[in-house]
Design a protein around this motif. Structure first.
Motif, short mmCIF file in Angstrom:
data_model
loop_
_atom_site.label_atom_id
_atom_site.label_comp_id
_atom_site.label_asym_id
_atom_site.label_seq_id
_atom_site.Cartn_x
_atom_site.Cartn_y
_atom_site.Cartn_z
N ILE A 1 23.88 67.17 64.57
CA ILE A 1 22.56 67.80 64.59
C ILE A 1 22.67 69.12 65.33
O ILE A 1 23.48 69.28 66.24
CB ILE A 1 21.48 66.90 65.21
N THR A 2 21.85 70.07 64.93
CA THR A 2 21.95 71.40 65.51
C THR A 2 20.59 72.06 65.54
O THR A 2 19.74 71.81 64.67
CB THR A 2 22.93 72.27 64.71
N ASN A 3 20.36 72.87 66.54
CA ASN A 3 19.20 73.76 66.58
C ASN A 3 19.58 75.18 66.19
O ASN A 3 18.78 76.10 66.32
CB ASN A 3 18.56 73.77 67.97
N THR A 4 20.80 75.38 65.72
CA THR A 4 21.23 76.70 65.27
C THR A 4 20.38 77.15 64.09
O THR A 4 20.28 76.43 63.09
CB THR A 4 22.71 76.66 64.86
N THR A 5 19.78 78.32 64.19
CA THR A 5 18.91 78.79 63.10
C THR A 5 19.27 80.19 62.64
O THR A 5 18.45 80.88 62.03
CB THR A 5 17.42 78.75 63.53
N LEU B 1 7.85 83.65 57.22
CA LEU B 1 9.11 83.47 57.92
C LEU B 1 9.37 84.55 58.96
O LEU B 1 9.30 85.75 58.66
CB LEU B 1 10.27 83.45 56.91
N LEU B 2 9.67 84.11 60.17
CA LEU B 2 10.18 84.99 61.23
C LEU B 2 11.51 84.37 61.66
O LEU B 2 11.61 83.65 62.66
CB LEU B 2 9.20 85.07 62.39
N ILE B 3 12.54 84.62 60.83
CA ILE B 3 13.83 83.96 61.00
C ILE B 3 14.94 84.97 60.74
O ILE B 3 14.70 86.11 60.30
CB ILE B 3 13.99 82.79 60.01
N HIS B 4 16.17 84.55 61.00
CA HIS B 4 17.33 85.38 60.68
C HIS B 4 17.46 85.48 59.16
O HIS B 4 17.26 84.48 58.45
CB HIS B 4 18.59 84.75 61.27
N PRO B 5 17.78 86.67 58.63
CA PRO B 5 17.89 86.81 57.17
C PRO B 5 18.83 85.80 56.52
O PRO B 5 18.59 85.35 55.39
CB PRO B 5 18.40 88.24 56.99
N ALA B 6 19.90 85.42 57.22
CA ALA B 6 20.86 84.49 56.64
C ALA B 6 20.26 83.12 56.38
O ALA B 6 20.76 82.37 55.53
CB ALA B 6 22.08 84.36 57.56
N LEU B 7 19.19 82.75 57.10
CA LEU B 7 18.61 81.42 56.96
C LEU B 7 17.63 81.33 55.79
O LEU B 7 17.22 80.24 55.41
CB LEU B 7 17.89 81.04 58.26
N ALA B 8 17.29 82.46 55.20
CA ALA B 8 16.26 82.48 54.17
C ALA B 8 16.58 81.56 53.00
O ALA B 8 15.68 80.97 52.39
CB ALA B 8 16.04 83.92 53.68
N GLU B 9 17.87 81.39 52.68
CA GLU B 9 18.22 80.55 51.53
C GLU B 9 17.79 79.10 51.72
O GLU B 9 17.55 78.39 50.73
CB GLU B 9 19.71 80.61 51.24
N ASP B 10 17.66 78.66 52.96
CA ASP B 10 17.24 77.28 53.20
C ASP B 10 15.75 77.08 52.97
O ASP B 10 15.26 75.94 53.03
CB ASP B 10 17.60 76.86 54.63
N PHE B 11 15.02 78.15 52.70
CA PHE B 11 13.59 78.05 52.42
C PHE B 11 13.25 78.45 50.98
O PHE B 11 12.08 78.60 50.65
CB PHE B 11 12.80 78.91 53.42
N VAL C 1 3.39 80.07 59.93
CA VAL C 1 4.42 80.90 60.53
C VAL C 1 5.58 79.99 60.95
O VAL C 1 5.37 78.97 61.62
CB VAL C 1 3.87 81.66 61.75
N VAL C 2 6.78 80.35 60.54
CA VAL C 2 7.99 79.59 60.86
C VAL C 2 8.89 80.50 61.68
O VAL C 2 9.37 81.52 61.19
CB VAL C 2 8.72 79.12 59.59
N VAL C 3 9.13 80.12 62.95
CA VAL C 3 9.91 80.95 63.87
C VAL C 3 11.25 80.30 64.16
O VAL C 3 11.32 79.14 64.59
CB VAL C 3 9.17 81.19 65.20
N GLY C 4 12.33 81.04 63.89
CA GLY C 4 13.67 80.63 64.28
C GLY C 4 14.28 81.72 65.14
O GLY C 4 13.58 82.61 65.63
N ASP C 5 15.59 81.66 65.32
CA ASP C 5 16.28 82.71 66.07
C ASP C 5 16.54 83.88 65.13
O ASP C 5 17.54 83.92 64.43
CB ASP C 5 17.59 82.16 66.65
#
Length: 256
Positions: free
Chosen positions: A40-44, A87-97, A108-112
């Protein structure tokens, strides 16, 4: 009596792009022992696909079903609540949404977001919140151990800023949310009281896991760990050890 194991990734198995010494062999020992294993990870900053590929490059094969991430928890929440993501997330994470339904209401979805935490992006999220959007935090960790070996700001401070400005409280879907741990334990096929969590973050990994009903939680002195971090932790760690290898020693001594 330990019958299943959850491992944090960043700071426990690897830091930056390199596996920590002895961690690959430690994981192999758990697999040979026949203990159900989950990660499990909180890496976003990285999508699930990329995390699995990174682990494989380090010599650690992890199945998609073995890895639980905040993004997949957020997707489930958005679907259940019939909300489209702001989305307020890292661009690399966008594919997971990708592929979510385009509902009229948003959250609003906030990640790193890293360098994406600009005034414009933060203000856009703030305006959505005061207009009634839902509010999800993929995680609210304070810090993480960055690739250069130093601590860096994680998403928690930015989530707190939006909470303060909007007078709203975020729903946290990653660690230490009990539902996040419940989903990960369900993948092990054991009762929560029979599972152990290994992590480097005393709040999210250790106290969070124990509060969620896991039977044990081990704090390792790697990653973001800082001297004395366990002092005053509620609930306190079941054990504090040097690294994942020592954590595996403890687990195998206490296995069911």
């Amino acid at each position: 009596m330990i019958r299943g194991v959850l491992l944090d990734l960043a700071g426990v198995v690897y830091v930056g792009g390199a596996a920590l010494p002895g961690t690959i062999k430690a994981v192999e020992r758990l697999r040979r022992a026949g203990l159900p294993l989950g990660f499990i990870t909180n890496t976003t900053r990285s999508p699930k696909r990329e995390i699995i590929a990174r682990l494989k490059a380090m010599g650690l094969s992890v199945a998609d079903s073995e890895l639980t991430t905040p993004a997949q928890a957020a997707r489930a929440w958005l679907h259940a609540m019939r909300r489209a993501p702001h989305l307020l997330i890292h661009p690399a994470l966008a594919e997971d949404f990708q592929g979510l339904d385009d509902y009229p209401d948003t959250a609003v979805v906030v990640g790193d977001a890293g360098a994406g935490f600009t005034y414009e992006a933060m203000n856009g999220a703030f305006r959505a919140l005061v207009d009634g959007a839902g509010f999800l935090a993929l995680a609210r960790n304070r810090t993480f151990r960055d690739a250069d070996g130093a601590l860096s700001l994680d998403a928690g401070g930015f989530v707190a800023a939006l909470e303060y400005a909007s007078d709203r409280q975020a729903v946290v879907v990653g660690k230490p949310a009990p539902d996040f741990y419940a989903a990960a334990v369900a993948g092990l096929g054991v009762d929560a009281a029979q599972a152990v969590m290994v992590g480097d973050d005393v709040e999210a990994d250790v106290s969070g896991a124990l509060s969620a009903g896991l039977g044990a939680a081990i704090l390792v002195r790697t990653g973001k760990y800082r001297h004395g971090a366990e002092e005053g932790a509620k609930p306190a760690p079941t054990a504090v050890v040097a690294d994942l290898a020592e954590a595996v020693d403890w687990i195998l001594r206490n296995r069911g």
